[in-house]
Design an enzyme around this catalytic site. Structure first.
Site, PDB file in Angstrom:
ATOM      1  N   ASP A  99       0.854  -1.182   0.000  1.00 49.92           N
ATOM      2  CA  ASP A  99       0.000   0.000   0.000  1.00 49.92           C
ATOM      3  C   ASP A  99       0.892   1.236   0.000  1.00 49.92           C
ATOM      4  O   ASP A  99       1.795   1.342   0.822  1.00 49.92           O
ATOM      5  CB  ASP A  99      -0.857  -0.016   1.279  1.00 49.92           C
ATOM      6  N   ASP A 201      -3.317   4.549  -2.433  1.00 52.08           N
ATOM      7  CA  ASP A 201      -4.446   5.041  -1.642  1.00 52.08           C
ATOM      8  C   ASP A 201      -5.007   6.328  -2.255  1.00 52.08           C
ATOM      9  O   ASP A 201      -4.253   7.223  -2.655  1.00 52.08           O
ATOM     10  CB  ASP A 201      -3.927   5.323  -0.212  1.00 52.08           C
ATOM     11  N   GLU A 268      -6.632   3.249  -5.988  1.00 47.62           N
ATOM     12  CA  GLU A 268      -7.927   3.249  -5.283  1.00 47.62           C
ATOM     13  C   GLU A 268      -8.771   4.370  -5.882  1.00 47.62           C
ATOM     14  O   GLU A 268      -8.532   5.551  -5.616  1.00 47.62           O
ATOM     15  CB  GLU A 268      -7.747   3.474  -3.777  1.00 47.62           C
ATOM     16  N   HIS A 336     -11.339  -3.485   3.230  1.00 48.21           N
ATOM     17  CA  HIS A 336     -11.329  -3.107   4.644  1.00 48.21           C
ATOM     18  C   HIS A 336     -12.143  -1.850   4.929  1.00 48.21           C
ATOM     19  O   HIS A 336     -12.168  -1.386   6.066  1.00 48.21           O
ATOM     20  CB  HIS A 336      -9.877  -2.909   5.089  1.00 48.21           C
ATOM     21  N   ASP A 337     -12.769  -1.287   3.892  1.00 47.63           N
ATOM     22  CA  ASP A 337     -13.577  -0.078   4.077  1.00 47.63           C
ATOM     23  C   ASP A 337     -15.061  -0.305   3.845  1.00 47.63           C
ATOM     24  O   ASP A 337     -15.859   0.627   4.000  1.00 47.63           O
ATOM     25  CB  ASP A 337     -13.129   1.011   3.093  1.00 47.63           C
TER      26      ASP A 337
HETATM   27  C1  NOJ Z   1      -8.554   4.744   1.870  1.00 48.14           C
HETATM   28  C2  NOJ Z   1      -8.240   3.593   2.757  1.00 48.14           C
HETATM   29  O1  NOJ Z   1      -8.631   2.403   2.131  1.00 48.14           O
HETATM   30  C3  NOJ Z   1      -8.938   3.839   4.071  1.00 48.14           C
HETATM   31  O2  NOJ Z   1      -8.882   2.727   4.911  1.00 48.14           O
HETATM   32  C4  NOJ Z   1      -8.309   5.043   4.706  1.00 48.14           C
HETATM   33  O3  NOJ Z   1      -8.999   5.368   5.890  1.00 48.14           O
HETATM   34  C5  NOJ Z   1      -8.331   6.237   3.766  1.00 48.14           C
HETATM   35  N1  NOJ Z   1      -7.970   5.913   2.429  1.00 48.14           N
HETATM   36  C6  NOJ Z   1      -7.373   7.279   4.227  1.00 48.14           C
HETATM   37  O4  NOJ Z   1      -6.050   6.849   3.974  1.00 48.14           O
END
Ligand code: NOJ
Length: 536
Positions: A99, A201, A268, A336-337
């Protein structure tokens, strides 16, 4: 198949290191834990792992607040552990993607400490500092993704700094060329160590409007939606200048690539299709190899995609139509989000979802634990650890803890994840939902996923063949995948009713794992059954 690069054939498995395997008895997963489980991943049949952040960090956003880009947090191990992970993964034919969190650092990163120390510090302009508005308030109306203003006042120097996420995650300023150069050096640091790529990210958030214009209100915002959605993010997301940054990152990957040893960039990118596909760049000026396609998770307004065969078919067709000829597709069902796929569609349809993800055209990214159908952990709101949830208690799904609970390896205390109370509670369903148990059950979801991964690896049609929607009765979504010498049909029954499918062929696998062999039209699909057929 020969012509495809490794990453085009690959299935990526996301490991959230905090929750995968603890080896030092602190209740938090670590890099030696990932090493311990590499045989499991190789046996499962994935090709690459993506590791969420393991860098030194105050862990305010569980590692997405990096205080040193070129080291490993003691919580997760050491750089030597990372090197061992890389060697051991490569020895098993697994690639390692890490990442990269370039949009923001931790507020404890030395760069920010310098930047905030005085207005004349050489690193002042590495972050986004602005004077207060005439009334002393924030410079404009921009909001943080996690709620509240995107600006925090720094009394000692009398200015505000920008943070798209927590105040402890100040945004770097990509309009300053030194910042980009520093981040490219970070990439080279890991590429020299041997990583196979990066997941970048919030790629579309790296650059903001040069004029810091207020963002307009979102007329479709309603009570119950996150505060961030009150505005239309036309000045903070997907600014045209971002593409130049993405191109520079890609060039660094090319510096380290050779045939068979391509280094890959995954972005992302939560964006509508027309803007998403621009992150492929062009053949002359490529950007990401794989801008993440999250459209099976949520629509352009962030609403969960209904689990409906027509809705899913329309998404696949729209994506296929939007892709440029040089853009390799990819698909995701969870991360994970976002809530767990098993909780979204229910246990019977989780198998259908697995068949869908692993048979669509392009690279699937698999979230840890989905292969055993892990569900959202039942975490009471008052126990939420995630800052996104804590800052938005009015939004029940804002807390991301439920999708981050420890991997369920076996039925021993703490599910074989740790020997002590883990950082997040293990889902209480672990005694019956765990890897060991499903390994011993020939018809388990885990064995379905292994079977699909094997079939996919051996099939030119599945790894690189074309996609076409096929006729199907109501409630069923069907499509073909074809290469010059193989034609496969995937038929997915999204309903709890039997359905009749007009097709004949050899069943290679059913999601029920209880039939193979020749079938003649019409094929009776059982409730919640998906089949993969070889057509004559
Ligand atoms: C995206 C990430 O996947 C998430 O987990 C994170 O909180 C935010 N970006 C900030 O880095």
């Amino acid at each position: 198949m020969q012509d495809l690069a490794w990453w085009q054939r690959a299935v990526v498995y996301q490991v959230y290191p905090r929750s995968f395997q603890d080896t030092n008895g602190d209740g938090v997963g670590d890099l030696p834990g990932v090493v311990r489980r590499l045989d499991y991943l190789a046996d499962l049949g994935v090709d690459a792992i993506w590791l969420s952040p393991f860098y030194p960090s105050p862990q305010e956003d569980f590692g997405y607040d990096v205080s040193d880009y070129c080291d490993v947090d003691p919580l997760f191990g050491t750089l030597a552990d990372f090197d061992r992970l890389l060697t051991e993964a490569h020895a098993r034919g697994l690639r390692v993607i890490i990442d990269l969190v370039p949009n923001h650092t931790s507020d404890r990163h030395p760069w920010f400490l310098e930047s905030r120390s005085s207005r004349t510090n050489p690193k002042r302009d590495w972050y986004v500092w602005r004077d207060p508005s005439p009334d002393g308030g924030p410079p404009n109306n921009w909001r943080s993704v996690f709620g509240g203003s995107a600006w925090t006042f720094d009394p000692s120097t009398g200015q505000y700094y920008l943070h798209h996420f927590l105040p402890q995650q100040p945004d770097l300023n990509y309009r300053n060329p030194e910042v980009l150069e520093a981040m490219l050096e970070v990439m080279r640091f890991w590429l020299r160590r041997g990583v196979d790529g990066f997941r970048v990210d919030v790629l579309p958030m790296l650059v903001e409007d040069a004029y810091f214009r207020d963002e307009p209100e979102n007329p479709r915002w309603r009570q119950g939606m996150p505060e961030y959605d009150r505005l239309l993010h036309i000045y903070t997301v997907d600014q045209p200048e971002t593409h130049a940054v993405a191109r520079r990152m890609r060039q660094v990957l090319e510096e380290f690539s050779a045939p068979g040893r391509e280094r890959v960039m995954i972005g992302e990118t939560y964006l509508p299709f027309d803007r998403l596909v621009r992150y492929y760049g062009t053949p002359e000026a490529p950007e990401a190899h794989l801008p993440f396609n999250f459209h099976l998770i949520e629509d352009d307004e962030g609403h969960p995609v209904p689990w409906d065969p027509d809705a899913v078919r329309r998404i696949v067709e729209a994506y296929e139509a939007a892709l440029p000829p040089w853009g390799w597709p990819n698909w995701v069902l969870g991360n994970h989000d976002r809530p767990r796929i098993a909780s979204r569609v229910g246990a019977p349809q989780t198998r259908v979802a697995a068949m869908l993800l692993l048979t669509l055209r392009g690279v699937p990214t698999w979230y840890y634990g989905d292969e055993i159908g892990m569900e959202n952990g039942p975490i009471p709101p008052e126990e939420c650890r995630d800052p996104a949830g804590r800052r938005q208690p009015e939004i029940p799904w804002a807390c991301r803890d439920p999708e981050r609970t420890p991997m369920q390896w076996d039925d021993s205390p703490y599910a074989g994840f740790s020997t002590v109370e883990p950082w997040l509670p293990v889902n209480p369903d672990y005694p019956h939902r765990n890897v060991r148990r499903q390994q011993g059950d020939p018809r388990s979801l885990l064995n379905l996923v292994r079977t699909l991964l094997r079939l996919r690896r051996d099939s030119a049609a599945l790894t690189g063949g074309g996609y076409a929607t096929a006729p199907a009765p109501n409630g069923v979504y069907a499509y073909t995948r074809s290469s010059p010498d193989e034609r496969l049909l995937v038929a997915l029954n999204f309903t709890a009713m039997p359905q009749l499918l007009e097709a004949s062929g050899d069943v290679l696998v059913s999601t029920h794992l209880d039939r193979t062999g020749a079938e003649r039209s019409p094929i009776a699909l059982r409730p919640d059954e998906g089949v993969l057929l070889r057509l004559p």
